[in-house]
Write a protein that holds these residues in place. Structure first.
Motif, PDB file in Angstrom:
ATOM      1  N   LYS A   1      12.171   0.088  -0.001  1.00  0.00           N
ATOM      2  CA  LYS A   1      11.571   0.103   1.338  1.00  0.00           C
ATOM      3  C   LYS A   1      10.805  -1.184   1.613  1.00  0.00           C
ATOM      4  O   LYS A   1      10.911  -1.765   2.694  1.00  0.00           O
ATOM      5  CB  LYS A   1      10.630   1.292   1.467  1.00  0.00           C
ATOM      6  CG  LYS A   1      11.331   2.593   1.661  1.00  0.00           C
ATOM      7  CD  LYS A   1      10.301   3.612   2.088  1.00  0.00           C
ATOM      8  CE  LYS A   1      10.898   4.985   2.194  1.00  0.00           C
ATOM      9  NZ  LYS A   1       9.837   5.974   2.402  1.00  0.00           N
ATOM     10  N   ARG A   2      10.016  -1.617   0.643  1.00  0.00           N
ATOM     11  CA  ARG A   2       9.243  -2.841   0.879  1.00  0.00           C
ATOM     12  C   ARG A   2      10.168  -4.014   1.145  1.00  0.00           C
ATOM     13  O   ARG A   2       9.937  -4.809   2.056  1.00  0.00           O
ATOM     14  CB  ARG A   2       8.319  -3.116  -0.307  1.00  0.00           C
ATOM     15  CG  ARG A   2       7.136  -2.156  -0.360  1.00  0.00           C
ATOM     16  CD  ARG A   2       6.061  -2.651  -1.306  1.00  0.00           C
ATOM     17  NE  ARG A   2       6.509  -2.595  -2.689  1.00  0.00           N
ATOM     18  CZ  ARG A   2       6.218  -1.601  -3.529  1.00  0.00           C
ATOM     19  NH1 ARG A   2       5.478  -0.596  -3.119  1.00  0.00           N
ATOM     20  NH2 ARG A   2       6.656  -1.621  -4.764  1.00  0.00           N
TER      21      ARG A   2
ATOM     22  N   ASN B   1      10.462   3.001  -3.443  1.00  0.00           N
ATOM     23  CA  ASN B   1       9.385   2.230  -2.817  1.00  0.00           C
ATOM     24  C   ASN B   1       9.719   0.750  -2.751  1.00  0.00           C
ATOM     25  O   ASN B   1       9.452   0.091  -1.751  1.00  0.00           O
ATOM     26  CB  ASN B   1       8.074   2.438  -3.580  1.00  0.00           C
ATOM     27  CG  ASN B   1       7.513   3.823  -3.328  1.00  0.00           C
ATOM     28  OD1 ASN B   1       7.942   4.493  -2.390  1.00  0.00           O
ATOM     29  ND2 ASN B   1       6.587   4.249  -4.157  1.00  0.00           N
TER      30      ASN B   1
ATOM     31  N   ARG C   1       1.828   6.252   2.200  1.00  0.00           N
ATOM     32  CA  ARG C   1       2.701   7.265   2.802  1.00  0.00           C
ATOM     33  C   ARG C   1       2.421   7.412   4.295  1.00  0.00           C
ATOM     34  O   ARG C   1       2.307   8.521   4.817  1.00  0.00           O
ATOM     35  CB  ARG C   1       2.481   8.632   2.147  1.00  0.00           C
ATOM     36  CG  ARG C   1       2.578   8.599   0.660  1.00  0.00           C
ATOM     37  CD  ARG C   1       3.893   9.206   0.240  1.00  0.00           C
ATOM     38  NE  ARG C   1       4.051   9.103  -1.184  1.00  0.00           N
ATOM     39  CZ  ARG C   1       3.931  10.135  -2.005  1.00  0.00           C
ATOM     40  NH1 ARG C   1       3.645  11.298  -1.529  1.00  0.00           N
ATOM     41  NH2 ARG C   1       4.101   9.965  -3.277  1.00  0.00           N
TER      42      ARG C   1
ATOM     43  N   THR D   1       4.699   2.634   1.823  1.00  0.00           N
ATOM     44  CA  THR D   1       4.934   3.204   0.505  1.00  0.00           C
ATOM     45  C   THR D   1       3.630   3.539  -0.209  1.00  0.00           C
ATOM     46  O   THR D   1       3.532   4.543  -0.894  1.00  0.00           O
ATOM     47  CB  THR D   1       5.755   2.244  -0.375  1.00  0.00           C
ATOM     48  OG1 THR D   1       5.111   0.967  -0.391  1.00  0.00           O
ATOM     49  CG2 THR D   1       7.145   2.088   0.166  1.00  0.00           C
TER      50      THR D   1
END
Lengths: 331, 885
Positions: B781-782, B778, B688, B685
């Motif tokens: 995703k983490r 983000n 990228r 994130t």
């Protein structure tokens, strides 16, 4: 077009950045070599250089195939076990002569590549999955052929020369890899087929509509990757005197790392063959330097550190590249 | 108008059926030599089908094509090109990274001595482009030039094929007015050199500028063909729609006129933007907007219109200037920020950053609303259904059910869903970027009408549009941007199109914004949007043409898709999902029949035990793949967890009470692995970096870390209290199986019922759309990569507990690929947006059972690998087929 001037200035600066991105790996490689040459007495000795070249030729060949696959927008996870299969087949065929062993090993690799090509172009299976399956199939076949053990090569024929011999004072595997890279570079930059690989990686649908034979180009790429992996397997068998069915695990990811370190984008459409070679050498030299460092006796780093350092190195390169890409997008 | 000589192209009696439903019936098209011929019709009228038949993309069922008097039948766009018919598609289909010259010559490169002749190609490309007054550096990658230039390059390429007929599919949709003018010059040039052009466009005004004749299609038939000069715009529209418009009086849009009332007394504007600058695109933009007002924002492409919208919405950050929203300074850091302040934003490009294609209408509609629909993170589905039903009804969204995937809807209906996405949040300010682009005439009027309704209800609307009619008739005031600056404000009705265009083009300094006097602030009712929509009255009061228009929306070309997914599709979908299960049952059946001792507790336990780790890791992998990512590091993370645990319970660093040591040995390694997973997510994130590369780093380094921390030695141990995790058998069931079921259940529940699960899938389905709907992409995703790390850590502990030893060289080796295999056999697609944890469980069981079956029947393990490979290929192939249907 009133904006043309500004745009071409922008284009120039971004082209500049792309150049930095690809030459940075070369600069890093040179720096690493300088570091080694200054620090270790025997680093630039012919013996060390030739050993490094001989050993890394296999990885170089596998990475070359991977480079083309990635530039076409795909991925090939099967190269490692394909090399293992190639080594087993060539070892089994080595009693019939060096050439037969060579052709047999490459042929085995070509078969795996062909299977990938068919699955990807005919069945529309994503390359990641297809090559994952091919990876398992190649490993299974290697184990079956080798009956779960390593297969000793024949020393009655010239087979071992492929991996162990020299020509004009230069290791034969290094000759093979050099020629492969020269041909690869030529193909990429000066033939329509090479440009088509990049076009397909850049925008597959557009390439199709522009009349490129997308499936044929893709098939070529996977076939080449498989064949080169098979060739790496032949060298493996010849160099170590045995076909090794369990070798090659993880080679695919090492090859991907080399390609990425060489500045080739994983999204496809851009890339450089020679920068990939630099990437291979860079990752290979880390291991070499670690050995020297231990030899100096200052510190005792276990060989296990090499993967940590390689990983860190990959991270630095990738972060560096991502900054460049971000800059380019803003520019 | 019969052409003096024989026409260049004659298509007649063309029929085309898609699964039994007619897309074209007896369609015809005649194009004369050197003629520019307009081809128009609503979405789905059959224009594209007709063109695709001509260019060999589809084959016709019946009919005749004569090109230059000869029968014409090609089977690929390539062959059509070789025979003199070139097509320029709506989305420019060139290769962005490759140079201009390369793009022009791709597929028929000049060679010298068998190698590419770059110099000759460059000089010829330059020459070719000069014909179109384009002087650019042909060595530069195409992507460095503007859309207009890219389009010119596409045309140059088409012409260089000695094309005799060039088909342009909505060529002006992404061009600004100046660029359109250049394009028209090019078309004139083509024409004068005897090339014919088929010009497909939604913009009627353009047709009159360049085209001589027109063919109108409706419902797969050619309904009109004639000279444009004898037809009015109204004629064209009525022919396209098939009935006379109510507003035959001349109104072009669906906005409701006459809401203009006396200017409001001085009131605080809803939004005031002063001297805003954003990046390079916006230099000094100012505008203001009252509640209940529709403010138009005009400007050429690249004038900074969309950037201003994105900045107000928090998707980009301002470098200077101020924004005041509801009386206070406003600087949203993210879309989520802006959304919570009551702002909604319909983006310009529905496909790119609007819809989440794989998700249903229901989920698309409520994507931004999700946080409000939940208690403790769990979605209240009842409330969700109510909201969705209400908006489908009030906005008249045409879908087979709320569960229909949004990608199957027509453009107009997709846009309505996106509008509803914001309206259900009860916004105060709605930003619409090209709200009616690419939408057929009927739906367009409905949407314009709706916008008027909303403003009347008190909503402030900022509307960006390239269509002058839309701006002039819809807006109360119009601000004009030129090169990132506000150059004019128009507030006196009627606003003149010419004046706006003059300002856009030349930046007339007629900025009358010293003391803006809004000519219109909407009506007395200051209710919010939702109240307006709730009442039955607004829709009932809408102009009568809105309703009867709807049926035409359902054009023949769409019907196949809808019916298929309606009935057949559901069936296929079910088959596909249950196919995996059926395969599993078949395997069990086979074993029951042929494998001795299959039906024993021991066999059951053996298989279960072996599959546990793959499934536990697979659960994390499923979630990761659901976001469109991949995690290669899981095997190495298993090794790390496996290396740490013995260090803890063997008191190698600090000596701990036994119970505490064992307890920590369960917790710490898992958390460490989770932290490494989080690190993966951070790399992805923050920088990228593609997931495959980012996780490759820990794949390589992670095992090294495990090896270094144990010096590569095997750590053998005998710690029954710890080894419970791998060897315990409460009620005869392996402990790890219980852990596995727990992980599967929690993850499946999470995906299905929690906001996190829905947002995870939205992220995978269309990341940019999710971000703009306020989803914290983000963070999701983490968390997902951290979960994957946790799962891997757990599996690592189980492996070493079973082995009574930890070997950093071997723990988890190859696990990433086993887990990925289980996920893909289980039916979770790699493209993200869909995920099935139960599928992963079944997938892993299948792979395991096949292996067991082969072994039990005397086939060596190596052969099982080959079989496993074919299962993966087969499963993915079948799933891909099911999806494409």
């Amino acid at each position: 077009m009133s904006t043309t001037k500004g745009q071409s200035a922008r284009a120039r600066s971004s082209r500049h950045l792309a150049l930095i991105s690809q030459s940075s790996v070369l600069i890093a490689l040179i720096l690493l070599i300088l570091f080694g040459a200054v620090r270790y007495e025997k680093f630039l000795s012919p013996f060390n250089i030739l050993t490094v070249l001989r050993y890394n030729s296999m990885f170089a060949l596998v990475s070359l195939g991977m480079c083309f696959v990635i530039m076409s927008g795909g991925i090939d996870l099967s190269v490692g076990t394909t090399a293992a299969l190639g080594s087993v087949v060539s070892a089994l065929l080595s009693p019939y002569g060096a050439w037969i062993g060579l052709v047999g090993g490459m042929g085995a690799g070509a078969v795996v590549g062909m299977i990938n090509a068919l699955a990807i172009t005919r069945l529309n299976i994503p390359p990641f999955i297809s090559s994952l399956a091919a990876m398992l199939a190649a490993q299974g076949s290697a184990l079956l052929l080798a009956q779960n053990q390593s297969v000793s090569v024949s020393y009655d024929t010239d087979f071992t020369v492929i991996g162990q011999g020299d020509w004009l004072g230069f290791p034969i595997p290094a000759w093979i890899a050099s020629i492969a890279y020269l041909l690869g570079s030529l193909c990429l930059n000066l033939t329509a087929g090479g440009r088509n690989v990049l076009a397909i990686g850049g925008n597959e649908e557009a390439a199709r509509l522009m009349g490129l034979r997308v499936d044929r180009v893709k098939s070529f790429v996977y076939l080449a990757s498989g064949t080169l992996a098979g060739l790496a397997g032949v060298i493996l068998a010849s160099q170590f005197g045995a076909g090794q069915p369990v070798e090659g695990v993880g080679w695919e990811l090492f090859a991907i790392a080399s390609v990425v370190v060489g500045g080739t984008l994983l999204t496809g459409g851009q890339g450089s063959v020679m920068a990939t070679l630099a990437g291979v050498m860079l990752l290979g030299l880390i291991f070499n330097i670690l050995n020297f460092e231990n030899g100096l006796g200052w510190i005792s780093l276990s060989a296990y550190w090499q993967s940590v350092i390689r990983g860190l190195f990959l991270m630095v390169v990738v972060i560096f590249q991502s900054r460049l890409v971000v800059k380019r997008q803003r520019a | 108008m019969p052409a003096p000589t024989q026409p260049l192209l004659q298509m007649s009696g063309i029929d085309k059926h898609f699964s039994g439903i007619a897309a074209l019936s007896s369609a015809s098209l005649n194009v004369g030599r050197g003629e520019v011929h307009a081809l128009i019709g609503q979405n789905g009228a059959g224009k594209s089908t007709l063109i695709k038949i001509l260019t060999g993309y589809y084959t016709k069922d019946a009919g005749e094509i004569l090109f230059d008097g000869q029968p014409f039948a090609v089977h690929s766009p390539n062959a059509a090109q070789a025979n003199g018919i070139s097509t320029i598609y709506q989305e420019i289909n060139l290769i962005p990274y490759r140079s201009v010259a390369e793009n022009i010559f791709l597929g028929r490169e000049h060679r010298r001595f068998g190698l590419l002749d770059w110099r000759r190609m460059a000089s010829e490309a330059e020459e070719l482009l000069l014909r179109f007054n384009l002087k650019i550096d042909v060595h530069q990658p195409l992507s460095h030039y503007s859309t207009a230039i890219q389009q010119m390059v596409a045309i140059a390429r088409a012409v260089s094929f000695q094309a005799r007929l060039v088909i342009m599919d909505e060529p002006t949709s992404s061009l600004d007015d100046h660029e359109v003018a250049v394009l028209f010059e090019v078309i004139q040039q083509l024409k004068s050199s005897g090339v014919s052009v088929i010009f497909v466009s939604h913009k009627l005004d353009e047709l009159y500028v360049v085209c001589e004749r027109v063919t109108v299609m409706r419902d797969g038939r050619t309904v009109l063909s004639g000279s444009l000069g004898s037809l009015s715009k109204l004629d064209l529209v009525t022919t396209m729609i098939g009935r006379a418009l109510d507003s035959a009086t001349g109104e072009q849009t669906g906005f409701r006129p006459g809401s203009d009332t006396a200017p409001m007394e001085e009131s605080e504007p809803l939004l005031r933007v002063r001297n805003l600058s954003v990046g390079r695109k916006v230099a000094s933009a100012s505008l203001d907007l009252q509640p209940g007002e529709i403010v138009g924002l005009a400007g050429l492409l690249g004038s900074g219109r969309s950037e201003i919208a994105r900045t107000i919405f928090g998707a980009e950050s301002a470098s200077a200037g101020e924004m005041i929203y509801q009386g206070t300074a406003f600087a949203p850091k993210s879309p989520a920020n802006a959304i919570s302040s009551g702002i909604g934003f319909c983006t310009e490009d529905r496909k790119m950053d609007g819809i989440v294609p794989e998700m249903s209408v229901r989920e698309n509609l409520t994507l931004a609303l999700l946080p409000h629909l939940a208690r403790a993170g769990i979605v209240n589905e009842e409330a969700q259904r109510l909201v969705v039903a209400k908006f489908i009804k009030t906005l008249q969204i045409k879908c087979s059910s709320p569960e229909q995937p949004i990608r199957e809807l027509s453009g107009g209906n997709q846009q309505k869903v996106l509008l509803a996405r914001w309206l259900c949040l009860n916004p105060k300010l709605l930003i619409l970027d090209e709200p009616t682009r690419g939408i057929d005439v009927g739906a367009k009027r409905e949407i314009q009408n709706l916008i008027s309704e909303l403003a009347t209800g008190g909503l402030g609307v900022l509307m960006i549009s390239s269509e002058m009619e839309e701006l002039v008739e819809g807006s109360d005031r119009v601000f004009v941007l030129r090169e990132g600056r506000t150059v004019a404000e128009f507030n006196e009705h009627p606003i003149s199109e010419d004046a706006i265009m003059a300002a856009m083009a030349d930046g007339i300094s007629a900025l009358k914004s010293t003391a803006p006097t809004p000519t219109s602030v909407a009506a007395v009712t200051r209710g919010n949007a939702i109240q307006v929509l709730n009442g039955a009255s607004p829709m009932a009061a809408s102009p009568p043409e809105a309703k009867p228009l709807l049926p035409s929306d359902q054009s023949p070309a769409q019907i196949p898709a809808e019916t298929k997914t309606g009935r057949l599709g559901n069936w296929a979908e079910r088959m596909r999902r249950q196919g995996v299960l059926i395969a599993l049952l078949a395997l069990i059946g086979f074993n029951l029949a042929f494998t001795p001792h299959f039906l024993s507790w021991q066999t059951f336990n053996v298989n279960l035990t072996q599959v546990c780790n793959i499934v536990i890791v697979g659960v994390g992998m499923t979630l990761v793949i659901g976001t469109g990512g991949i995690d290669l590091s899981v095997g190495s993370l298993m090794a790390i967890a496996g290396a740490i645990a013995p260090i803890i319970f063997q008191n190698k660093i600090v000596s701990l009470p036994a119970a505490l040591g064992i307890g920590l040995a369960f917790v710490v390694p898992v958390l460490v692995a989770g932290a490494f997973g989080w690190f993966n997510g951070w790399l992805i994130t923050r920088f990228r970096i593609q997931p495959i590369v980012a996780t490759l780093i820990l794949f390589i380094a992670g095992r090294g870390i495990a090896q270094v921390s144990t010096n590569g030695n095997l750590q053998a141990f005998n710690a029954p209290a710890f080894q419970v995790i791998g060897l315990g058998r409460p009620f005869g069931v392996p402990v790890q199986a219980l852990i596995m079921f727990f992980f599967v259940a929690v993850a499946a529940w999470m995906l299905r019922f929690t906001i996190f699960g829905r947002e995870l899938l939205a992220t995978g389905g269309n990341e940019e759309a999710a971000r703009l709907a306020g989803v914290p992409v983000n963070r999701i995703k983490r968390v997902v990569y951290a979960i994957s790390g946790l799962c891997a850590g757990m599996a690592g502990l189980i492996v070493i507990a079973i082995n009574s030893s930890s070997d950093a060289n071997l723990v988890g080796l190859g696990m990433e690929l086993d887990a990925i295999a289980a996920v893909s056999v289980g039916g979770t697609p790699f493209t993200g947006g869909r995920a099935s944890v139960l599928g992963t469980l079944v997938g892993a069981l299948i792979i395991q059972l096949v292996r067991y079956t082969l072994l039990a029947n005397g086939i060596p393990d190596a052969a099982a690998l080959v079989v496993k490979a074919s299962i993966i290929l087969g499963a993915v192939f079948i799933q891909a087929k099911g999806r494409s249907r």
